[in-house]
Every structure is written in C-alpha cells, then in structure tokens.
Scaffold this active site. Structure first.
Site, PDB file in Angstrom:
ATOM      1  N   GLU A   1      48.008 -26.275  32.530  1.00 17.93           N
ATOM      2  CA  GLU A   1      48.555 -25.692  31.302  1.00 17.93           C
ATOM      3  C   GLU A   1      49.239 -24.388  31.689  1.00 17.93           C
ATOM      4  OE1 GLU A   1      49.005 -27.050  28.614  1.00 17.93           O
ATOM      5  OE2 GLU A   1      47.508 -28.626  28.378  1.00 17.93           O
TER       6      GLU A   1
ATOM      7  N   CYS B   1      49.091 -32.399  27.081  1.00 16.46           N
ATOM      8  CA  CYS B   1      48.867 -32.414  28.521  1.00 16.46           C
ATOM      9  C   CYS B   1      50.047 -33.118  29.167  1.00 16.46           C
ATOM     10  CB  CYS B   1      47.558 -33.125  28.864  1.00 16.46           C
ATOM     11  SG  CYS B   1      47.187 -33.132  30.630  1.00 16.46           S
TER      12      CYS B   1
END
Length: 231
Positions: free
Chosen positions: A110, A2
């Site tokens: 993402e 992340c």
C-alpha cells in the site's frame, strides 16, 4: 483496494499451506514474484479431486458473459471485488456462488503520502507465514476459442491497525476457513472476521513502477536510510 502483492514460496511451504495440494511437490513452475500487478498471471488454490490444486490465473476477473475478442479488450478493473456488494455485481456473483479460490500471498503493498511522492509500504504476516486471501475465479472463452482462467481478490474495510495506511485491505481467511469458503457453504460473514496480525515496513520506490523488480527479492527489503541521511 489491493493493487500489488507478492508470491514467493517453496513447494514445501505451499503444500503445507494448502492442506494439501494434490499436485506432487516439485512439479510446475514456482518462480518467485515480488511485484505482481493486475492482468499478470498469479497462483490460486481451488478444490480438486482428493484435495486442492494450485492453478495459474489472470489477476483481473473476466466474466463469462464478456463479448470481446481478447482479454485486452476488457477494460474494467476487476482485480478486486468489494465484500459489501460483490454478490450483486454481474462480474462476480456467478463466481461467488460456485467458483471460489484462495490466493496465497507472501505480502502486499500500500502507499502513503502525496500523489507526487508516494511512499510504498510492504505488509506481511507477523508470524512469517503465508497469507490466505479470499478470491473468486472464472472461465472465459473468446470467439476464437481461447480459454482464459482469471480471478479477483476480495477486499474489505481496513481494521484499526491497517487503517493508518489505507482504508481498505484484503479479506483474509484462516486455515480453518478454507473448507467452508471453497465449498461455498460459508457466506460473506467469513470475510469480515478478525484478520491475522500483520507487520509493515517501507520499501524502495522502484516498486512504484509496475513490474519493476518483480524477480528481485530486494524489492521487498526494508528501505533503510543511508548513514549520511538525516533521520
């Protein structure tokens, strides 16, 4: 992993989420951030006398043993800590034992598609609440006496739903888990529990550039096709 997320909430929201903060509502700077990248300052929740405290920390943990002269000299990517082995890594294992935090997140990003044409996706809680990401934090002092507080997010293997977009995801905590995580009494098994239900949508590609649109709420708005764009 992340590598980008957002934090945008009111004092009332973060006060309730933290269960509760000891810092009085309305104090401090709660400027919203919609495109946060590593090495910038973020909010984290840590234990404090009588409750919990919202603190600012550099996203990208600098271990206490680092011998450099400034944070810019620390070149390792420590904005994520893998749940599989962070308790064995020299950068994280001390923090895991005694300096844990909760990182509040409004959502995270993402990407899918080829490297030459990446499509950004934004993920948030399906119920619209804040997400609680397990974190670790550290204090580092430079040779000149500069004190730097920094932190990292814990990441895990993706669940079946998130794996359609990426093979990793943040390790989320449920509200009932805050006490045991922050106190250090819970082990890593807590970080592999079923994550909260998420929702996802494609956003505009300006987020592909670090810091672009960080102060603009449209950064996380759905990227809807124009009327003259074929579906």
């Amino acid at each position: 992993m992340c590598g980008r997320f957002s934090q945008h909430y009111t004092w009332e929201q973060i006060q309730a989420f933290s269960q509760p903060l000891t810092l009085a509502t309305g104090q401090g700077n709660l400027q919203p951030h919609y495109n946060i990248a590593p090495t910038t300052n973020i909010h984290m929740i840590v234990p404090a006398e009588g409750g919990r405290e919202l603190r600012s920390a550099r996203w990208g943990l600098i271990p206490f043993w680092f011998k450099g002269a400034s944070p810019k000299e620390f070149k390792f990517a420590t904005f994520n800590a893998r749940v599989e082995d962070f308790d064995q890594k020299s950068s994280f294992k001390s923090a895991y034992k005694s300096r844990r935090c909760v990182i509040p997140a409004s959502g995270f990003f993402e990407w899918t598609g080829p490297k030459t044409d990446r499509t950004p996706h934004y993920f948030s809680a399906a119920d619209g609440d804040l997400l609680a990401i397990a974190g670790l934090w550290e204090r580092w002092k430079s040779p000149a006496g500069e004190d730097v507080t920094s932190c990292t997010m814990v990441v895990r293997d993706a669940d079946e739903w998130t794996a359609r977009y990426h093979d990793r995801m943040p390790s989320f905590l449920q509200p009932d888990d805050f006490d045991t995580w922050l106190s250090g009494s819970a082990g890593k098994e807590l970080l592999r529990k079923t994550p909260p239900k998420l929702q996802e949508w494609v956003v505009g590609k300006k987020v592909n550039k670090t810091g672009a649109g960080d102060n603009d709420p449209t950064t996380i708005a759905p990227d809807l096709p124009r009327p003259d764009t074929p579906l």
